[in-house]
Write an enzyme that holds these catalytic residues in place. Sequence first.
Site, mmCIF file in Angstrom:
data_model
loop_
_atom_site.group_PDB
_atom_site.id
_atom_site.type_symbol
_atom_site.label_atom_id
_atom_site.label_comp_id
_atom_site.label_asym_id
_atom_site.label_seq_id
_atom_site.Cartn_x
_atom_site.Cartn_y
_atom_site.Cartn_z
ATOM 1 N N LYS A 88 86.298 55.919 15.192
ATOM 2 C CA LYS A 88 85.559 56.823 16.078
ATOM 3 C C LYS A 88 84.227 57.227 15.438
ATOM 4 O O LYS A 88 83.185 57.184 16.078
ATOM 5 C CB LYS A 88 86.436 58.052 16.350
ATOM 6 N N GLY A 137 83.262 67.085 19.368
ATOM 7 C CA GLY A 137 82.539 67.892 18.382
ATOM 8 C C GLY A 137 81.532 67.047 17.612
ATOM 9 O O GLY A 137 80.428 67.495 17.308
ATOM 10 N N ASP A 154 91.575 64.857 9.055
ATOM 11 C CA ASP A 154 92.094 64.611 10.412
ATOM 12 C C ASP A 154 93.535 64.120 10.405
ATOM 13 O O ASP A 154 94.153 63.974 11.453
ATOM 14 C CB ASP A 154 91.221 63.561 11.122
ATOM 15 N N LYS A 187 89.681 73.016 14.254
ATOM 16 C CA LYS A 187 89.569 71.672 14.836
ATOM 17 C C LYS A 187 89.777 71.785 16.353
ATOM 18 O O LYS A 187 89.667 72.866 16.908
ATOM 19 C CB LYS A 187 90.601 70.750 14.185
#
Length: 738
Positions: A324, A397, A618, A645
């Site tokens: 990503k 974000g 993450d 998050k």
Amino acid sequence: MTDTVQQVLILGLGLIGGSLAKALRQRNFCPRVVGYDRNVAELEAGVSLGVIDEAALDLPAAVTNSDIVVLAVPVKAMETVLAQITPHLKPGALITDVGSTKGNIIAAARPILAGQLHRFVPGHPIAGSEKSGVAAADGDLFRHHKVIVTPLVENSAADVQTISRMWQITGAEVLQMEIDRHDEVLAATSHLPHLLAFSLVDTLAREEDSTEIFRYAAGGFRDFTRIAASDPVMWRDIGQANRDAILKQIDRFSEGVSKLRTAVAQGDGETMTGIFTRAQSARQHFSRILSSTAYANTMTTNDVTFHVQPGGSANGTIRVPGDKSISHRSIMLGALADGITEVSGFLEGEDSLATLQAFRDMGVVIEGPYEGEVKIYGVGLNGLQQPPGPLYVGNSGTSMRLLSGLLAAQSFDTELTGDASLTKRPMARVADPLRLMGAVIETAENGRPPMKIKGGQPLKGIHYDMPMASAQVKSCLMLAGLYAEGETSVTEPAPTRDHSERMLRGFGYPVAQQGNLVTVESGHSLSAGKIDVPSDISSATFFMVAAAICPGSDITLQHVGINPTRIGVINILQLMGADLELLNEREVGGEPVADIRVRYAPLKGIHVPEDQVPLAIDEFPALFVAAACAQGQTVVSGAEELRVKESDRIQAMVDGLKILGVDIEGTADGAIINGCEAFGGGVVESHDDHRIAMAFTIASLRAREAITVNECANVATSFPVFVELAQQVGIKVTKEEK
Ligand code: NAP
């Protein structure tokens, strides 16, 4: 107006009037629906087809007995019928209309109704067909369609409510709009396309060989010109009634066509591709045009639930989608580069698509994505254009934080907005240092989105000591630094992802690195190239943990990016005793890549080294599940970042694991987790957080009972094929979409 409507009079019993009458009768809106039309044959047909209860032959008497009078005549006849009915209105009765234009009808109504204007609540159903007359009446015509009500300042809220309720009963969704806005929007979305269809067919029909042309006319022509079969009189009236707004749209359209003409004449493929790709993506995201935002803000529905049965397995060889972070950056740097950048392995998740769309909205021509392939026609560092509206980045974000640095340096104003979850996330961490560089940025309360960024501000390079380890903040400042006077440098308290640095260098832009200090200076340029995006280690994590916790598992994940700033999960799992091997290690476009094989081995609890936390930030939702399956206690600390998050990930994991029977305690910056043999089942909440949803899905491999995970739609933001791959390796998950 009393709450009980005894009689509705439909004046003009054609397609729209007849359909409304039929819908109101079928759904018992009131005891009596009466019709009036100057065409008696239509009225008789209305009675025999069951469209109305009664045909009114005496208009004044019918008006006197009605609580609501609906004007459903052509727009040019509205003035005449209003003058006819006004003297006979019953006290408290309401008038509404269905006219396709609003400004002219309201202007005509003002002098006629004078002191009684408050009784008129104008409306317009956005439904119809090219048929006319009562024979075409359809009681379901308005179901799942929109009706626009354009209340007047004179209207009472209760009267607007009565008319809205009448339309809602037909199955329509009622929206409110200002009168001028209605006429502008309809000129663009309905009136212009109808006029173009009439004009195109007329132009071709007048060619000498028109019969020949029409004979070979294929589906495209038929689809495009279907609406040229509409009622000419009605459209003539609309052309006259909404003159100014239609003229504005015809002029804009003519400008667009002449640009296209020039591109065709010059064989300019890039301009044509730009027009066609922008149009294609806009067509796919219609709602964004209706809501005037730059990107569809209905990308996900929140009604996705995962149901996971116990007894699954984790075996096989799979390739998870592209990284990503690298996908985001490939679009950003490709857009700012000189030349064409070709990307393969691009993650087609909603977050990276939001970045892609933002650059399209800023005038960058981007082809694809088609099966992970994207072609970006770079515009150079100074080639971005002002977007038509706010840039909507959904749940992403990364898009918001990185773009803010880039946008702070542009010559035009911009606004960054996102979905409800993004709107709660802190942006001061990027806005504050950008302001130190000279940027002018407004945020909502407590530094939350939307971010309004003023263009034309000269930026100055700064040195910034980051208070928290954040790759997004670092990347944001580096992007601003490409435009700032002098040098921009950032010191990070702990190592974070360095994809931006690697990719900038890959595009030929110098980035200096000394220990934990990164420096860029303005005055260089980016040159386009090819980018092969490695698989995302964060997505691969769920399958690594799946194999690590499920006895008998053996899984190989191909072509995974193992950037040293991202391999915290590998290090932590190995410390816990996982049987994890890196095979076929290689470098692809500046990024290290390997195949990762994980076989089941019993895990043991550890104190997770704090220096690994930023390298695995993450991955903690999945690592919490691994810890809950380990022998002994696992302690996570120094991970307070998890609280801000997509959700408060510490709380979300603690709450969910407790429901599954795990002995876990949350702390301010982590958790203390006592491992167990097997979980129970239950319903857990993901709080719209994709990684929480996926973590609880793999937890099922050690559960005795079924687990239901709510609010899983956002899994599509990072891992659109998660469920399919999970099923492929043997996890018993099904997806329920409502
Ligand atoms: P339609 O099928 O032609 O029906 C209009 C009816 O009104 C006809 O029976 C007509 O009779 C009658 N009429 C005309 N002038 C009249 C008068 N002075 N007194 C009494 N009756 C009169 O048209 P429609 O498609 O239903 O359109 C009606 C309204 O809906 C228009 O204002 C239009 O802008 C609006 N609208 C239409 C659509 C659509 O797609 N069709 C969609 C949304 C809104 P004659 O046949 O004798 O003229």
